[in-house]
Design a protein around this motif. Structure first.
Motif, short mmCIF file in Angstrom:
data_model
loop_
_atom_site.label_atom_id
_atom_site.label_comp_id
_atom_site.label_asym_id
_atom_site.label_seq_id
_atom_site.Cartn_x
_atom_site.Cartn_y
_atom_site.Cartn_z
N ALA A 97 0.97 -1.23 0.05
CA ALA A 97 -0.06 -0.02 0.05
C ALA A 97 0.84 1.18 0.22
O ALA A 97 0.55 2.20 -0.78
CB ALA A 97 -1.03 -0.16 1.03
N HIS A 101 1.39 2.26 -3.93
CA HIS A 101 0.17 3.32 -4.03
C HIS A 101 0.44 4.39 -3.27
O HIS A 101 -0.63 4.69 -2.66
CB HIS A 101 -1.02 2.44 -3.75
N PHE A 119 -4.55 2.03 -2.83
CA PHE A 119 -3.92 2.36 -1.54
C PHE A 119 -5.09 1.77 -0.53
O PHE A 119 -4.82 0.69 0.36
CB PHE A 119 -3.69 3.57 -1.18
N ASN A 122 -5.63 -2.07 -0.53
CA ASN A 122 -4.71 -2.84 0.19
C ASN A 122 -5.03 -2.80 1.59
O ASN A 122 -4.74 -3.63 2.33
CB ASN A 122 -3.30 -2.44 -0.17
#
Length: 149
Positions: A97, A101, A119, A122
């Motif tokens: 994450a 992201h 993000f 995740n």
């Protein structure tokens, strides 16, 4: 005066609770395993993206993360080594994450939104993994019950 907090042992004995727990495991685990298979279907493109994000050994990272997703997802779905599967997935999803992201560093609004979606995906996956990790040492209904605990 502070109230005392107590915990109760996990009980999955209400009507359909075991079946719902199995369905949740199947949906979560199979989705992650499928995502892992996608890593193997286009290694070059994913390795290029990993390299763009600054990951060391991008090709190895894609293959290793794909393997982790497949094995972790199958472990959750089947109840095989659930503590290892849930713990590995939680760590992987939290790390990816932040590393893959990083929406906060993206200028383009559309790309920022895509990264934020990845993000958040995740993060909620990590949350589910942590919840499963918390109950990983207990007996899961409809599980193969192969594990360390």
């Amino acid at each position: 005066m502070i109230a005392e907090i107590t915990t109760l042992p996990l009980q999955i004995d209400t009507p359909f609770a075991g079946e719902l727990f199995l369905l949740g495991r199947l949906l979560f685990g199979a989705t992650l395993a499928f995502m892992g298979l996608n890593h193997f279907m286009d290694v070059d493109a994913m390795a290029g993206y990993a390299e763009f994000k600054g990951l060391p050994a991008p090709r190895f990272s894609v293959i290793a993360s794909g393997l982790l997703l497949v094995l972790g997802g199958l472990g959750i779905a089947t109840g095989v080594y659930p503590v290892v599967a849930a713990g590995g997935l939680a760590v992987f999803l939290l790390v990816s994450a932040v590393t893959m992201h990083d929406f906060w560093s993206v200028d383009d609004p559309e790309e920022r939104q895509n990264e934020m979606t990845g993000f958040l995906k995740n993060l909620y996956g990590a949350g589910a993994s942590l919840a499963l990790l918390a109950v990983g040492g207990t007996a899961w209904p409809y599980a193969l019950e192969i594990g360390f605990f």
